[in-house]
Design a protein around this motif. Structure first.
Motif, short mmCIF file in Angstrom:
data_model
loop_
_atom_site.label_atom_id
_atom_site.label_comp_id
_atom_site.label_asym_id
_atom_site.label_seq_id
_atom_site.Cartn_x
_atom_site.Cartn_y
_atom_site.Cartn_z
N THR A 1 -10.90 3.13 -0.34
CA THR A 1 -10.63 1.91 0.19
C THR A 1 -10.58 0.69 -0.64
OG1 THR A 1 -11.86 2.46 2.05
CG2 THR A 1 -11.72 0.33 2.05
N LEU A 2 -9.60 -0.25 -0.51
CA LEU A 2 -9.22 -1.10 -1.52
C LEU A 2 -9.55 -2.56 -0.83
CD1 LEU A 2 -6.09 0.30 -3.13
CD2 LEU A 2 -8.22 0.82 -3.92
N ASN B 1 -5.87 -0.27 2.51
CA ASN B 1 -6.16 -1.63 1.89
C ASN B 1 -6.08 -2.82 2.79
OD1 ASN B 1 -5.80 -3.65 0.00
ND2 ASN B 1 -3.65 -3.16 -0.43
N ILE C 1 -6.23 -6.63 3.53
CA ILE C 1 -5.56 -7.55 2.73
C ILE C 1 -6.04 -8.97 3.35
CG2 ILE C 1 -3.21 -8.45 2.15
CD1 ILE C 1 -2.27 -5.47 2.71
N ASN D 1 -7.55 -6.01 -1.03
CA ASN D 1 -6.52 -6.62 -2.05
C ASN D 1 -5.82 -5.89 -3.15
OD1 ASN D 1 -6.25 -8.75 -0.13
ND2 ASN D 1 -6.59 -10.48 -1.47
N GLY D 2 -5.84 -4.57 -2.77
CA GLY D 2 -5.32 -3.72 -3.80
C GLY D 2 -6.32 -3.23 -5.00
N TYR E 1 -3.26 6.08 -7.05
CA TYR E 1 -4.67 5.26 -7.20
C TYR E 1 -5.74 6.15 -7.94
CZ TYR E 1 -2.21 2.51 -3.97
OH TYR E 1 -1.07 1.53 -3.23
N THR F 1 0.73 -0.96 0.04
CA THR F 1 0.04 0.04 -0.15
C THR F 1 0.85 1.22 0.10
OG1 THR F 1 -1.79 -1.27 1.34
CG2 THR F 1 -1.99 1.13 1.13
#
Length: 851
Positions: free
Chosen positions: A197-198, A247, A249, A200-201, A237, A119
């Protein structure tokens, strides 16, 4: 007990364990017997971590296709890991009690012990110049938190605005909303739509109308860690990353089956919770998969269950009932020696309900409303990775995600019901191609480069089935391209006097929003270490946020009021005022300039200590606002004069009404000749905001004389923010006022870990906020809470209890409650729900079994 005494008692309780420690007694964790066959290295690492109750972290690509030797004998966890990774030439680092297994780097990078992060950079293994907040699943479980929404609300840099299940009908809609009962990250209080907000990317579909992401849909059981960069990141991003990026994960390589059950409740009543989940996975030489299912149910917390709300807000739901199902899947498979397929997918289905009353009788079913929500979200993100050789990797990634938040408002007055239903339905589709690797090798290391391009389409369908007919069905496409570079100028291996390390970074992103704007955003960073005990980091960049569909296309209204209702004085008794509000399709992107400077201290002579202090500054322009904060002051407050026409002609009135939904609230016949003023309260790019402050983080990990380990942490954030509506007006304070972030939030913790036992304590502090609403002057807060938790992980020799993990926690042990603020009706929340929680003392028991 007064706040001062309680605060000091909490600190004393949190630091009791410190007296048992001796920094000089640092030693390895207790040795144990291991009997592992020769097998996939990832499988052996996971087995060591499970048997020793030690957190072992590694990148799957670093251990792929590696076979570990058999391990037989008595080892400490660190020695066991070193024994099986040594033949592969991997590096083992110990950081804050966790074991990191990493690939060896080459050239000048050998002296860089920094953690590989995913991140805040598009470059594999590159350092970042922005501060990074990271919480692992183990840290979250040890703290006693039960959902990701609860977790992020304890982070000092985050504000409880945006989506918050505690928000209510009278909470300012853009500050905090309750639609769908979700939880979103709102860094610096800039709004959930200003924090990207992600998962897993990759991006997710927005939840609700305001482009926030509901993170409470992700169960902690499936989590590996959450990383947050509280610094502008649009250059990396794209839109929404003004305040930063988070992020989430997920677990990737998981071996075996884990099942768990959790039960909790507030001791003052309400908020009874139960949760059940199962996580299973397997790995093989060329891939692995993980599948998780989670079910949870919470009963509501209502005003009658709290003394400070029972009489002021009868019938009000403080926290909604909630039932949800989650399914998460991740998998990866090598298709060829140089090609890997990855996929992440999740599904969430949620039901929630809340209510409020309109009279002191406190019966929402007779005079009030019952609000029911049914939300469904889905995301599928496949990708292909190509190993191009010489350190280069290419990736093609796609995302399809949708979120549908259906609502039903059953409104009653005098027992007569009217029903309104609708949906905030969002979706996102994207495709992206990128490549990154080592461009050229310098004496200090490799110059790393990443470039990429792609297309993203976002859709929104908002409709209402009764009342004012509102049907918005729109989509927006955006083409983008980006590049990022990391240049190592000096490395520790060069032994240059006065410069231990110097690294430069630069990024640039271009996005073309059809029909809206084309935006280019740069970002630059520098990391300078005069010695190996100090890093000085700085970053500067531009960020932007595209206008939301709701801001652009929400229905437009024209409402007529008596002039006195909007603050008019000295006008004829028949005078009326026309108030215009709603969407504006001509809105442009919001723009921001952000910069941070950080000093990170990590003295080698005092292993386990790290201190980081950051100053941040955000200048946010062209903010989209409905400018009239209090319509009752629209004609009397000088700051609104730019949005008022005090001498409208009949033609002005006719043009203003146009095709808008027209409503007459005067109680008499409408006569356009009586309109004395037109107030323009539709969405406009008008406001500018100034946000700045200081973050501090400190960690100290040390061994005790008895062989255990203590970790002390302290995190805090001081924030100051103001808003200027137009250039000719004075700024208005935001931070430290009701429904905005408090100036200071802090969290201090201590944990002791020995064998399978972990004891953890946290003190949480949220400063006061002033109630600056007209006629409601007062102060809320501060609020201090103490959390205690105990966790025991049984070892393999525990017979009947083999594989069990039991956690017991008491959050807000001293049962602190929010301080009341004035209300305007029984439907109003008598405290600030965005800064303070009504949960009270919460006891929680969780039992996990590893099979």
């Amino acid at each position: 007990m007064d706040t001062y005494t309680r605060w000091h008692l909490c600190i004393a309780t949190s630091l009791i364990a410190f007296t048992a420690a001796n920094p000089a007694a640092c030693q390895q964790a207790a040795a144990r017997e291991y009997h592992l066959p020769s097998q996939n290295l990832a499988t052996s690492l996971l087995a060591i971590g499970q048997q020793s109750n030690t957190e072992i972290l590694f990148q799957p690509k670093d251990v792929r296709h590696i076979t570990a030797p058999a391990l037989n004998g008595r080892f400490s966890p660190e020695d066991a890991v070193r024994a099986i990774v040594a033949p592969a030439g991997l590096r083992v680092d110990i950081e804050n009690g966790s074991i990191f297994v990493r690939a060896q780097t080459t050239g000048g990078d050998q002296g860089d012990q920094g953690e590989v992060v995913v991140t805040g950079t598009r470059l594999r293994g590159a350092p970042i110049a922005s501060p990074l907040i990271s919480l692992t699943q183990r840290q979250i479980i040890d703290s006693g938190q039960v959902s990701l929404g609860d977790v992020v609300r304890t982070i000092p840099q985050n504000f409880g605005g945006a989506q918050n299940p505690g928000a209510n009908i009278t909470t300012p809609e853009k500050k905090g909303n309750y639609i769908g009962s979700g939880s979103a990250i709102d860094l610096r209080g800039l709004g959930g739509d200003a924090t990207l907000t992600l998962l897993n990317g990759h991006r997710l579909a927005y939840s609700g109308a305001y482009q926030a992401i509901d993170i409470s849909a992700i169960p902690i059981a499936a989590l590996d860690r959450i990383e947050i960069v509280a610094d502008g990141a649009s250059a990396l991003y794209g839109s929404d990353a003004v305040a930063g990026v988070a992020n989430i994960i997920l677990k990737r390589d998981f071996q075996g089956l884990s099942t768990s059950a959790r039960f909790g409740a507030s001791t003052d009543g309400g908020n009874q919770q139960q949760e059940y989940n199962a996580v299973g996975g397997t790995i093989w030489n060329s891939g692995g998969l993980m599948l998780a299912y989670d079910f949870s149910h919470n009963t509501p917390l209502v005003a009658s269950q709290r003394g400070y709300t029972a009489t002021t807000s009868p019938g009000l739901t403080l926290l909604p009932s909630l039932t949800q199902h989650n399914v998460i899947f991740t998998g990866h498979q090598a298709l060829l020696p140089s090609v890997e397929f990855d996929i992440d997918a999740f599904y969430n289905h949620r039901f929630s309900a809340r209510g409020y009353a309109l009279t002191a009788a406190g019966d929402p079913a007779t005079n009030g409303a019952i609000l029911s929500f049914r939300s469904r979200s889905l995301s599928i993100a496949p990708s292909l990775k190509f190993d191009l050789g010489s350190g280069w990797e290419a990736k093609i990634a796609g995302v399809y995600s949708e979120d549908s938040s259906y609502y039903t408002f059953d409104q009653a007055y005098g027992g007569i019901h009217s029903l309104t239903a609708g949906c905030y339905c969002n979706d996102i589709k994207s495709i992206e191609a990128s490549v990154d690797g080592d461009l050229v090798h310098l004496p200090a290391g490799a110059i790393k480069l990443a470039v990429g391009t792609g297309y993203r389409s976002i859709g929104y369908h908002g409709y209402r089935t009764s009342g004012d007919i509102q049907n918005i069905d729109v989509s927006q496409g955006a083409y983008f391209a980006f590049g990022e570079m990391s240049i190592p100028v000096v490395s520790p291996a060069q032994h240059i006097h006065g410069i231990d390390k110097l690294n430069l970074t630069a990024a640039l992103r271009y996005e073309n929003y059809a029909g809206v704007a084309s935006v280019a955003t740069p970002k630059f960073g520098i990391i300078y270490s005069p010695a190996d005990l100090l890093d000085i980091k700085a970053s500067w960049g531009k960020s932007f946020k595209a206008p939301t569909f709701f801001e652009r296309y929400s229905f437009q209204y024209a409402d007529v009021y008596n002039a006195g209702t909007l603050g008019g004085t000295g006008l004829p008794p028949t005078a009326s005022v026309l108030l215009l509000n709603g969407g504006n399709p001509d809105l442009k992107p919001e723009r921001a300039t952000t910069w941070t400077i950080t000093a990170a201290l990590h003295p080698p002579a005092l292993k386990g200590l790290s201190v980081e202090i950051s100053y941040f500054n955000v200048q946010y322009d062209q903010r989209i606002v409905a400018p009239i904060a209090y319509i009752t002051q629209a004609l009397s407050d000088p700051q609104y004069r730019s949005f008022v026409n005090n001498a409208p002609t009949t033609a002005d009135v006719a043009q203003a009404i146009g095709s808008r939904i027209f409503t007459n609230y005067t109680g008499g016949a409408y006569d356009p000749a009586n309109v004395a003023a037109i107030v323009y309260d539709g969405n406009v790019n008008a406001a500018s905001q100034s946000i700045h402050g200081v973050d501090i983080s400190a960690k100290y990990s040390l061994a005790t004389r008895m062989g255990g380990r203590i970790q002390l942490t302290a995190d805090g954030s001081y924030l100051d923010s103001s808003q200027r509506l137009t250039a000719d007006l004075a700024p208005v304070q935001l931070a430290g006022t009701v429904f905005n972030p408090a100036h200071f939030r802090g969290r201090v913790g201590a944990s002791w870990d020995q064998g399978g036992l972990t004891l953890t304590s946290y003190v949480n502090y949220t400063g006061p906020v002033d109630d600056t609403r007209i006629g409601l002057v007062g102060r809320a807060g501060p609020m201090t809470t103490l959390d205690l938790s105990a966790r025991y992980r049984f070892g393999e020799r525990s017979g009947l209890f083999h594989g069990f993990d039991i956690s017991l926690s008491a959050l807000n042990l001293l049962n602190a409650s929010p301080k009341a603020i004035k209300t305007t009706g029984v439907y109003d929340t008598p405290y600030d729900p965005l800064n303070y929680s009504p949960v009270g003392r919460f006891l929680n028991l969780a039992i996990t079994k590893q099979w």
